[in-house]
Write a protein that holds these residues in place. Structure first.
Motif, PDB file in Angstrom:
ATOM      1  N   LYS A   1     -47.417  19.380 -30.912  1.00  0.00           N
ATOM      2  CA  LYS A   1     -47.373  19.386 -29.446  1.00  0.00           C
ATOM      3  C   LYS A   1     -45.943  19.543 -28.933  1.00  0.00           C
ATOM      4  N   GLU A   2     -44.973  19.207 -29.754  1.00  0.00           N
ATOM      5  CA  GLU A   2     -43.569  19.440 -29.382  1.00  0.00           C
ATOM      6  C   GLU A   2     -43.210  20.913 -29.496  1.00  0.00           C
ATOM      7  N   PHE A   3     -44.037  21.674 -30.224  1.00  0.00           N
ATOM      8  CA  PHE A   3     -43.763  23.096 -30.438  1.00  0.00           C
ATOM      9  C   PHE A   3     -44.827  23.996 -29.815  1.00  0.00           C
ATOM     10  N   GLY A   4     -45.546  23.495 -28.820  1.00  0.00           N
ATOM     11  CA  GLY A   4     -46.439  24.346 -28.058  1.00  0.00           C
ATOM     12  C   GLY A   4     -47.897  24.307 -28.422  1.00  0.00           C
ATOM     13  N   VAL A   5     -48.306  23.495 -29.399  1.00  0.00           N
ATOM     14  CA  VAL A   5     -49.720  23.375 -29.743  1.00  0.00           C
ATOM     15  C   VAL A   5     -50.427  22.563 -28.663  1.00  0.00           C
ATOM     16  N   SER A   6     -51.532  23.075 -28.170  1.00  0.00           N
ATOM     17  CA  SER A   6     -52.281  22.398 -27.117  1.00  0.00           C
ATOM     18  C   SER A   6     -53.539  21.747 -27.674  1.00  0.00           C
TER      19      SER A   6
ATOM     20  N   PHE B   1     -37.171  24.002 -38.462  1.00  0.00           N
ATOM     21  CA  PHE B   1     -36.091  24.333 -37.530  1.00  0.00           C
ATOM     22  C   PHE B   1     -35.463  25.714 -37.730  1.00  0.00           C
ATOM     23  N   ASN B   2     -35.690  26.354 -38.863  1.00  0.00           N
ATOM     24  CA  ASN B   2     -35.006  27.623 -39.122  1.00  0.00           C
ATOM     25  C   ASN B   2     -35.919  28.788 -39.451  1.00  0.00           C
ATOM     26  N   SER B   3     -37.181  28.524 -39.688  1.00  0.00           N
ATOM     27  CA  SER B   3     -38.110  29.600 -40.025  1.00  0.00           C
ATOM     28  C   SER B   3     -38.223  30.595 -38.881  1.00  0.00           C
ATOM     29  N   LYS B   4     -38.408  31.853 -39.237  1.00  0.00           N
ATOM     30  CA  LYS B   4     -38.568  32.913 -38.223  1.00  0.00           C
ATOM     31  C   LYS B   4     -40.010  33.011 -37.737  1.00  0.00           C
ATOM     32  N   LEU B   5     -40.888  32.207 -38.311  1.00  0.00           N
ATOM     33  CA  LEU B   5     -42.293  32.207 -37.891  1.00  0.00           C
ATOM     34  C   LEU B   5     -42.433  31.508 -36.544  1.00  0.00           C
ATOM     35  N   ASP B   6     -43.301  32.032 -35.688  1.00  0.00           N
ATOM     36  CA  ASP B   6     -43.554  31.386 -34.399  1.00  0.00           C
ATOM     37  C   ASP B   6     -43.921  29.919 -34.625  1.00  0.00           C
ATOM     38  N   PRO B   7     -43.234  28.975 -33.977  1.00  0.00           N
ATOM     39  CA  PRO B   7     -43.455  27.553 -34.278  1.00  0.00           C
ATOM     40  C   PRO B   7     -44.870  27.060 -33.979  1.00  0.00           C
ATOM     41  N   ARG B   8     -45.489  27.577 -32.955  1.00  0.00           N
ATOM     42  CA  ARG B   8     -46.869  27.166 -32.656  1.00  0.00           C
ATOM     43  C   ARG B   8     -47.802  27.618 -33.769  1.00  0.00           C
ATOM     44  N   LEU B   9     -47.658  28.859 -34.219  1.00  0.00           N
ATOM     45  CA  LEU B   9     -48.500  29.363 -35.304  1.00  0.00           C
ATOM     46  C   LEU B   9     -48.216  28.605 -36.602  1.00  0.00           C
ATOM     47  N   ARG B  10     -46.961  28.294 -36.828  1.00  0.00           N
ATOM     48  CA  ARG B  10     -46.597  27.498 -38.008  1.00  0.00           C
ATOM     49  C   ARG B  10     -47.308  26.157 -38.005  1.00  0.00           C
TER      50      ARG B  10
END
Length: 279
Positions: free
Chosen positions: A178-183, A144-153
């Protein structure tokens, strides 16, 4: 049969000697491994009656060696050559975890917030509530707080789970990812990249997956991979990426060592994404 401490057992088993142990929910009684084996293969199943007693629940079985909950068949040893391929699987009602799963009413009120997700991982870790809180703090920061792109994370985490054949981690993070953009296309690309095949993933995603694979296989990212990723990430993001991969390399080892059971709703993910060597 009645034990020396007044605990009633609902069936009689030969050579059964009560053994006293203690845990967070009070005093419990177990029997020796020999008696456990006898009970299992005879078709009996133990069920806690309350915090201070144990009742034995008989189940009819026409063949004492046909009980699917009996762990003496040795089939697990032959299930896969991968050392973690059998982790996270429960057979019938046979729970594999090496420590108890605690419910909210079994821990102090100030720790109950850690069971909001109520997963088996969290329910086991609260056997050490302060350690669990520290563990959850790192996991929550990453999510929830990392500055890394959530999909890449999430792709990096999925790569660790896939490489380590960790059913629990991989299936949980398919849903979380999938909640953070992973397809689905991203996950298919991850599988292809793992096999050295081409994919439609963008260069940065491919480099991050490669870096995660190197940390799993070789302990550290190579100079070339680190430099390639660093072209696109800030120092803060690069730190977050490395710590995320390292943290989930630790998580899979916790899951494997504690033999934490995967929940049915997450096991459904395997129907779409079966992990090679994992049943």
């Amino acid at each position: 049969m009645t034990s020396a401490h007044g605990v009633q057992f609902g069936c009689s088993l030969p050579n059964m000697k009560p053994r006293l142990v203690s845990d967070a929910s009070g005093i419990l009684f177990r029997v020796t491994e020999l008696a456990d084996m006898h009970r299992c293969c005879a078709g009996a199943r133990w069920k806690p009656a309350n915090r201070h007693s144990t009742a034995c629940e008989e189940q009819a079985s026409p063949n004492p060696f046909s009980n699917p909950d009996c762990a003496t068949t040795g089939s697990r040893a032959n299930s896969s050559s991968h050392p973690r391929a059998d982790v996270g699987h429960a057979t019938g009602n046979n729970k594999m975890a090496r420590l108890p799963y605690l419910e909210a009413d079994q821990i102090a009120p100030e720790y109950r917030d850690m069971l909001k997700r109520n997963t088996n991982l969290h329910k086991l870790l609260v056997n050490s509530p302060d350690m669990a809180r520290a563990f959850n703090g790192v996991g929550s920061y990453i999510r929830f707080n990392s500055k890394l792109d959530p999909r890449l994370r999430e792709l990096a985490i999925l790569q660790v789970g896939w490489m380590e054949k960790s059913e629990y981690e991989f299936t949980h993070h398919v849903k979380i990812g999938k909640e953070f953009g992973v397809s689905d296309q991203d996950i298919a690309g991850l599988m292809a990249e793992t096999e050295g095949q081409s994919s439609t993933l963008e260069p940065l995603a491919r480099a991050i997956l490669k870096g995660a694979r190197e940390m799993v296989r070789e302990l550290a990212m190579s100079e070339a991979t680190f430099a390639e990723i660093k072209k696109e990430l800030s120092d803060e993001q690069m730190t977050d990426l490395v710590l995320t991969i390292a943290f989930y390399c630790a998580v899979v080892r916790v899951l494997a060592t504690m033999k934490i059971d995967n929940e049915p709703t997450y096991k459904e993910v395997l129907q779409q994404y079966p992990i090679p060597g994992v049943n």
